[in-house]
Write a protein that holds these residues in place. Sequence first.
Motif, PDB file in Angstrom:
ATOM      1  N   ILE A 179       0.835  -1.208   0.000  1.00  0.00           N
ATOM      2  CA  ILE A 179       0.000   0.000   0.000  1.00  0.00           C
ATOM      3  C   ILE A 179       0.866   1.253   0.000  1.00  0.00           C
ATOM      4  CG2 ILE A 179      -1.654   1.327   1.381  1.00  0.00           C
ATOM      5  CD1 ILE A 179      -2.828  -1.435   2.220  1.00  0.00           C
ATOM      6  N   CYS A 180       1.909   1.279   0.821  1.00  0.00           N
ATOM      7  CA  CYS A 180       2.798   2.453   0.878  1.00  0.00           C
ATOM      8  C   CYS A 180       3.495   2.681  -0.458  1.00  0.00           C
ATOM      9  CB  CYS A 180       3.830   2.285   1.990  1.00  0.00           C
ATOM     10  SG  CYS A 180       3.148   2.418   3.633  1.00  0.00           S
ATOM     11  N   CYS A 181       4.043   1.622  -1.042  1.00  0.00           N
ATOM     12  CA  CYS A 181       4.742   1.764  -2.329  1.00  0.00           C
ATOM     13  C   CYS A 181       3.801   2.232  -3.417  1.00  0.00           C
ATOM     14  CB  CYS A 181       5.390   0.447  -2.730  1.00  0.00           C
ATOM     15  SG  CYS A 181       6.799  -0.009  -1.712  1.00  0.00           S
ATOM     16  N   ALA A 182       2.589   1.667  -3.455  1.00  0.00           N
ATOM     17  CA  ALA A 182       1.627   2.047  -4.492  1.00  0.00           C
ATOM     18  C   ALA A 182       1.186   3.496  -4.317  1.00  0.00           C
ATOM     19  CB  ALA A 182       0.425   1.108  -4.465  1.00  0.00           C
ATOM     20  N   CYS A 183       0.891   3.887  -3.095  1.00  0.00           N
ATOM     21  CA  CYS A 183       0.419   5.261  -2.856  1.00  0.00           C
ATOM     22  C   CYS A 183       1.514   6.300  -3.101  1.00  0.00           C
ATOM     23  CB  CYS A 183      -0.102   5.394  -1.432  1.00  0.00           C
ATOM     24  SG  CYS A 183      -1.664   4.549  -1.170  1.00  0.00           S
ATOM     25  N   LEU A 184       2.722   6.030  -2.633  1.00  0.00           N
ATOM     26  CA  LEU A 184       3.797   7.010  -2.752  1.00  0.00           C
ATOM     27  C   LEU A 184       4.339   7.128  -4.174  1.00  0.00           C
ATOM     28  CD1 LEU A 184       5.723   6.324   0.561  1.00  0.00           C
ATOM     29  CD2 LEU A 184       4.220   8.254   0.043  1.00  0.00           C
ATOM     30  N   SER A 185       4.259   6.048  -4.942  1.00  0.00           N
ATOM     31  CA  SER A 185       4.804   6.086  -6.294  1.00  0.00           C
ATOM     32  C   SER A 185       3.743   6.361  -7.357  1.00  0.00           C
ATOM     33  CB  SER A 185       5.497   4.752  -6.614  1.00  0.00           C
ATOM     34  OG  SER A 185       4.528   3.720  -6.678  1.00  0.00           O
ATOM     35  N   GLY A 186       2.468   6.178  -7.007  1.00  0.00           N
ATOM     36  CA  GLY A 186       1.412   6.345  -7.989  1.00  0.00           C
ATOM     37  C   GLY A 186       1.244   5.139  -8.896  1.00  0.00           C
ATOM     38  N   ARG A 232       0.101   1.233  -9.947  1.00  0.00           N
ATOM     39  CA  ARG A 232      -0.988   0.302  -9.672  1.00  0.00           C
ATOM     40  C   ARG A 232      -0.418  -0.870  -8.871  1.00  0.00           C
ATOM     41  NH1 ARG A 232      -1.310   1.389 -15.155  1.00  0.00           N
ATOM     42  NH2 ARG A 232      -3.028   2.765 -15.697  1.00  0.00           N
ATOM     43  N   PRO A 233      -1.271  -1.575  -8.105  1.00  0.00           N
ATOM     44  CA  PRO A 233      -0.768  -2.720  -7.330  1.00  0.00           C
ATOM     45  C   PRO A 233      -0.051  -3.758  -8.181  1.00  0.00           C
ATOM     46  CG  PRO A 233      -2.954  -2.137  -6.580  1.00  0.00           C
ATOM     47  CD  PRO A 233      -2.672  -1.295  -7.792  1.00  0.00           C
TER      48      PRO A 233
END
Length: 70
Positions: free
Chosen positions: A48-55, A57-58
């Motif tokens: 979740i952190c990687c997806a949110c911070l980088s923009g 998709r999962p």
Amino acid sequence: MTILSANGCSWVPRPRVCGRIGDALWRAAIGFDEVDALVLHLSTAALICCACLSGMRPEEVLAPRNTTAK
């Protein structure tokens, strides 16, 4: 790892947990049988952190590819 004490009893050391929520300990200790569930929670939080911070998709976070030129 099993440790033999001075009186001949064996025991398995449990790691000490230092995390706190407010003034209370998060947990007294982490049992061996709890590790799988905690690792799943940790990897989900990392996704979740990687997806949110980088923009990303999962799916993009889960399947990284090497884009460097050779």
